[in-house]
Design an enzyme around this catalytic site. Structure first.
Site, PDB file in Angstrom:
ATOM      1  N   CYS A  93       0.852  -1.193   0.000  1.00  0.00           N
ATOM      2  CA  CYS A  93       0.000   0.000   0.000  1.00  0.00           C
ATOM      3  C   CYS A  93       0.890   1.246   0.000  1.00  0.00           C
ATOM      4  O   CYS A  93       1.858   1.336   0.757  1.00  0.00           O
ATOM      5  CB  CYS A  93      -0.902  -0.005   1.230  1.00  0.00           C
ATOM      6  SG  CYS A  93      -2.005   1.422   1.279  1.00  0.00           S
ATOM      7  N   CYS A  97       0.504   5.100   6.860  1.00  0.00           N
ATOM      8  CA  CYS A  97      -0.108   4.936   8.188  1.00  0.00           C
ATOM      9  C   CYS A  97       0.889   4.218   9.121  1.00  0.00           C
ATOM     10  O   CYS A  97       1.275   3.067   8.849  1.00  0.00           O
ATOM     11  CB  CYS A  97      -1.399   4.138   8.068  1.00  0.00           C
ATOM     12  SG  CYS A  97      -2.481   4.737   6.734  1.00  0.00           S
ATOM     13  N   CYS A 100       0.570   0.526  10.305  1.00  0.00           N
ATOM     14  CA  CYS A 100       0.085  -0.519   9.395  1.00  0.00           C
ATOM     15  C   CYS A 100       1.159  -1.408   8.787  1.00  0.00           C
ATOM     16  O   CYS A 100       2.090  -0.937   8.124  1.00  0.00           O
ATOM     17  CB  CYS A 100      -0.741   0.119   8.281  1.00  0.00           C
ATOM     18  SG  CYS A 100      -1.551  -1.141   7.267  1.00  0.00           S
ATOM     19  N   CYS A 137     -16.676  -9.083   6.005  1.00  0.00           N
ATOM     20  CA  CYS A 137     -15.990  -7.823   5.706  1.00  0.00           C
ATOM     21  C   CYS A 137     -14.760  -8.093   4.849  1.00  0.00           C
ATOM     22  O   CYS A 137     -13.965  -8.979   5.176  1.00  0.00           O
ATOM     23  CB  CYS A 137     -15.526  -7.150   6.993  1.00  0.00           C
ATOM     24  SG  CYS A 137     -16.851  -6.910   8.162  1.00  0.00           S
ATOM     25  N   CYS A 168     -19.585  -6.031   3.923  1.00  0.00           N
ATOM     26  CA  CYS A 168     -18.888  -4.818   4.339  1.00  0.00           C
ATOM     27  C   CYS A 168     -17.566  -4.767   3.582  1.00  0.00           C
ATOM     28  O   CYS A 168     -16.957  -5.807   3.334  1.00  0.00           O
ATOM     29  CB  CYS A 168     -18.626  -4.875   5.847  1.00  0.00           C
ATOM     30  SG  CYS A 168     -17.653  -3.469   6.438  1.00  0.00           S
ATOM     31  N   CYS A 228     -19.353   2.319   8.908  1.00  0.00           N
ATOM     32  CA  CYS A 228     -18.573   1.695   9.971  1.00  0.00           C
ATOM     33  C   CYS A 228     -17.337   2.573  10.122  1.00  0.00           C
ATOM     34  O   CYS A 228     -16.536   2.668   9.187  1.00  0.00           O
ATOM     35  CB  CYS A 228     -18.208   0.270   9.545  1.00  0.00           C
ATOM     36  SG  CYS A 228     -17.028  -0.524  10.662  1.00  0.00           S
ATOM     37  N   ARG A 300     -17.568  -2.096  18.176  1.00  0.00           N
ATOM     38  CA  ARG A 300     -16.839  -3.344  17.917  1.00  0.00           C
ATOM     39  C   ARG A 300     -15.507  -3.394  18.658  1.00  0.00           C
ATOM     40  O   ARG A 300     -14.670  -2.511  18.517  1.00  0.00           O
ATOM     41  CB  ARG A 300     -16.604  -3.558  16.426  1.00  0.00           C
ATOM     42  CG  ARG A 300     -15.864  -4.873  16.179  1.00  0.00           C
ATOM     43  CD  ARG A 300     -15.758  -5.249  14.718  1.00  0.00           C
ATOM     44  NE  ARG A 300     -17.066  -5.335  14.118  1.00  0.00           N
ATOM     45  CZ  ARG A 300     -17.396  -4.754  12.976  1.00  0.00           C
ATOM     46  NH1 ARG A 300     -16.515  -4.054  12.317  1.00  0.00           N
ATOM     47  NH2 ARG A 300     -18.608  -4.871  12.495  1.00  0.00           N
TER      48      ARG A 300
HETATM   49  N1  SAM Z   1      -6.574   0.594   3.195  1.00  0.00           N
HETATM   50  C1  SAM Z   1      -7.839   0.909   3.675  1.00  0.00           C
HETATM   51  C2  SAM Z   1      -7.840   2.084   4.621  1.00  0.00           C
HETATM   52  O1  SAM Z   1      -6.862   2.310   5.293  1.00  0.00           O
HETATM   53  O2  SAM Z   1      -8.859   2.765   4.688  1.00  0.00           O
HETATM   54  C3  SAM Z   1      -8.564  -0.257   4.329  1.00  0.00           C
HETATM   55  C4  SAM Z   1      -7.791  -1.242   5.176  1.00  0.00           C
HETATM   56  S1  SAM Z   1      -7.063  -0.615   6.676  1.00  0.00           S
HETATM   57  C5  SAM Z   1      -6.000  -1.931   7.134  1.00  0.00           C
HETATM   58  C6  SAM Z   1      -8.406  -0.624   7.835  1.00  0.00           C
HETATM   59  C7  SAM Z   1      -8.125  -0.153   9.223  1.00  0.00           C
HETATM   60  O3  SAM Z   1      -7.420  -1.132   9.950  1.00  0.00           O
HETATM   61  C8  SAM Z   1      -7.304   1.096   9.439  1.00  0.00           C
HETATM   62  O4  SAM Z   1      -8.022   2.262   9.250  1.00  0.00           O
HETATM   63  C9  SAM Z   1      -6.888   0.950  10.888  1.00  0.00           C
HETATM   64  O5  SAM Z   1      -7.806   1.597  11.728  1.00  0.00           O
HETATM   65  C10 SAM Z   1      -6.913  -0.562  11.117  1.00  0.00           C
HETATM   66  N2  SAM Z   1      -5.560  -1.067  11.374  1.00  0.00           N
HETATM   67  C11 SAM Z   1      -4.576  -1.255  10.458  1.00  0.00           C
HETATM   68  N3  SAM Z   1      -3.452  -1.714  11.034  1.00  0.00           N
HETATM   69  C12 SAM Z   1      -3.714  -1.815  12.361  1.00  0.00           C
HETATM   70  C13 SAM Z   1      -2.940  -2.212  13.489  1.00  0.00           C
HETATM   71  N4  SAM Z   1      -1.671  -2.567  13.366  1.00  0.00           N
HETATM   72  N5  SAM Z   1      -3.531  -2.205  14.695  1.00  0.00           N
HETATM   73  C14 SAM Z   1      -4.827  -1.835  14.825  1.00  0.00           C
HETATM   74  N6  SAM Z   1      -5.606  -1.439  13.792  1.00  0.00           N
HETATM   75  C15 SAM Z   1      -5.050  -1.414  12.585  1.00  0.00           C
HETATM   76 FE1  SF4 Z   2      -2.732   1.340   3.401  1.00  0.00          FE
HETATM   77 FE2  SF4 Z   2      -2.641   0.260   5.793  1.00  0.00          FE
HETATM   78 FE3  SF4 Z   2      -3.027   2.871   5.553  1.00  0.00          FE
HETATM   79 FE4  SF4 Z   2      -4.972   1.154   4.794  1.00  0.00          FE
HETATM   80  S1  SF4 Z   2      -4.211   1.458   6.864  1.00  0.00           S
HETATM   81  S2  SF4 Z   2      -4.240   2.963   3.691  1.00  0.00           S
HETATM   82  S3  SF4 Z   2      -3.721  -0.552   4.053  1.00  0.00           S
HETATM   83  S4  SF4 Z   2      -1.185   1.752   4.942  1.00  0.00           S
END
Ligand code: SAM
Ligand code: SF4
Ligand code: DTB
Length: 382
Positions: A93, A97, A100, A137, A168, A228, A300
């Site tokens: 990606c 973030c 992530c 989901c 979802c 959500c 949740r």
């Molecule tokens: N890429 C898309 C986005 O960011 O909108 C969808 C997938 S993203 C992995 C969905 C959510 O997962 C993120 O917004 C975050 O809140 C949660 N998430 C991702 N990595 C995480 C982590 N290490 N611990 C807790 N929540 C996490």
């Molecule tokens: Fe990409 Fe992870 Fe951020 Fe979603 S949360 S946009 S998968 S880096």
């Protein structure tokens, strides 16, 4: 509506569920002392930061009492909604973030995978339905979906719904048109998290703005899908930031129907890998405040459950959490084993929420309505 009464048995205080409420034989002052400014359970969109901070600052028992009381005004306290999660496109990606494991900027050892084939996704959805989940989901590690991916994604939504599951998706930012397309395909929920407070947000993500996120939520809502949206705690934010996240969510024009509260899963290679533990009671406070502020929404208990013991799960359910992700994997990180969750449900007398299943089974015809829900437990029979 359910409510609970305090009863005294040989000097001990216990809680018992009753429908409807009845007055305790001997009123106990302890049920009200210290719970000044008791939450009314009203649906509000005008929370001030100071008010939310005051909720967080309540003595723990007072906060939980208020949250649990509000919970019973809107929900059966012994039912928890169960969703399963599948990563339909993993890793690589472009976003940054900091939490992530799927960001291409961090070396987390994750193997990237292209968008799954429709039939593979439906196979997983069938397995989820067979294990009793009511919502499926699908998550993709995208900044936003590309137009060329939309036909496949739309086919996945249609296929999942045809199985009688709620659908979802979480695919990143959506344009107004993409939201409309997903809605027309029958997508029930779209997940897009605000993640944290507007003030702390810039410490965590720089490649998209808070405003971008709010706009996607607007598009989802305007297209007629259920929202959500929640966030992550344990990222080094302050209590004021946690209050700020909930304030933003509750002050949206309409509360998200589903509010995931994720505890950070610390993944090696990400900037937050060495983040300090969050006080577990602070996590429970966040659940309780979310329950009070968005009383009719499902809250949740989301990522991070693998690190939580059963007592912590039980406290979270008492504080108002009434939805979980079920199954041994979240998107890329582990989740408790399904049978561990089922065993705890049984011990706590919790049943998976069946409302949507019953609706869908009716819709699916007689054969399906005979199918037992493998998640259903009669705790009393144990
Ligand atoms: N890429 C898309 C986005 O960011 O909108 C969808 C997938 S993203 C992995 C969905 C959510 O997962 C993120 O917004 C975050 O809140 C949660 N998430 C991702 N990595 C995480 C982590 N290490 N611990 C807790 N929540 C996490
Ligand atoms: Fe990409 Fe992870 Fe951020 Fe979603 S949360 S946009 S998968 S880096
Ligand atoms: C949400 O709020 N939590 C889920 C879901 N929405 C998509 C994702 C949690 C991901 C945890 C890290 C991982 O497994 O990659």
């Amino acid at each position: 509506m359910h409510s609970f009464v305090a009863t005294t048995q040989s000097g001990a205080t216990s809680l018992s569920a009753t429908t409807p409420a009845t007055a305790p034989a001997t009123p106990l002052a302890t049920t009200v002392v210290g719970t000044s400014a008791t939450a009314s359970g009203a649906i509000r969109h005008d929370w001030s930061r100071q008010e939310v901070e005051k909720l967080f600052a309540l003595p723990f028992n007072d906060l939980l009492f208020q949250a649990h009381t509000v919970h019973r005004q809107y929900f059966d306290p012994n039912q928890v909604q169960v969703s399963t999660l599948l990563s339909i496109k993993t890793g690589a990606c472009p976003e940054d973030c900091a939490y992530c494991p799927q960001s291409t900027r961090y070396d987390t050892g994750l193997e990237a995978e292209a968008l799954m084939e429709i039939e593979q996704v439906l196979e997983q959805a069938r397995a989820a339905a067979a294990s009793g989940a009511t919502r499926f989901c699908m998550g993709a590690a995208w900044r936003s979906p590309k137009q060329r991916d939309m036909p496949k994604v739309v086919a996945m939504v249609k296929g999942v719904r045809a199985l009688g599951l709620e659908s979802c998706m979480t695919l990143g930012m959506l344009t107004r048109e993409q939201a409309q397309e997903l809605s027309e395909a029958g997508l029930d929920y779209y997940n897009h998290n605000l993640d944290t407070s507007p003030e702390f947000y810039g410490e965590i993500i720089t490649t998209r703005t808070y405003q971008d996120r709010l706009e996607t939520l607007d598009h989802v809502r305007d297209a007629g899908m259920k929202v959500c949206s929640g966030g992550i705690v344990g990222m080094g934010e302050t209590q004021t930031d946690r209050a700020g996240l909930l304030q933003q969510l509750a002050n949206l024009p309409q509360h998200p129907e589903s509010v995931p509260i994720n505890m950070l899963v610390r993944v090696q290679g990400t900037p937050l890998a060495a983040e300090a533990d969050l006080d577990p009671f602070e996590f429970i406070r966040t659940i309780a405040a979310a329950r009070i502020m968005m009383p009719a929404s499902h809250v949740r208990l989301s990522a991070g459950r693998e690190e939580m013991n059963e007592q912590m799960h039980a406290l979270a359910y008492f504080a108002g959490a009434n939805s979980i992700f079920y199954g041994e994997k979240l998107l890329t990180t582990p989740n408790p084993q399904a049978n561990t969750d089922m065993a705890l449900f049984a011990r706590l007398g919790i049943q998976p929420e069946r409302r949507h299943v019953e609706m869908d089974l009716e819709w699916n015809g007689e054969q399906a309505s005979q199918a037992p829900n493998p998640l259903f437990y009669d705790a009393a029979a144990r």
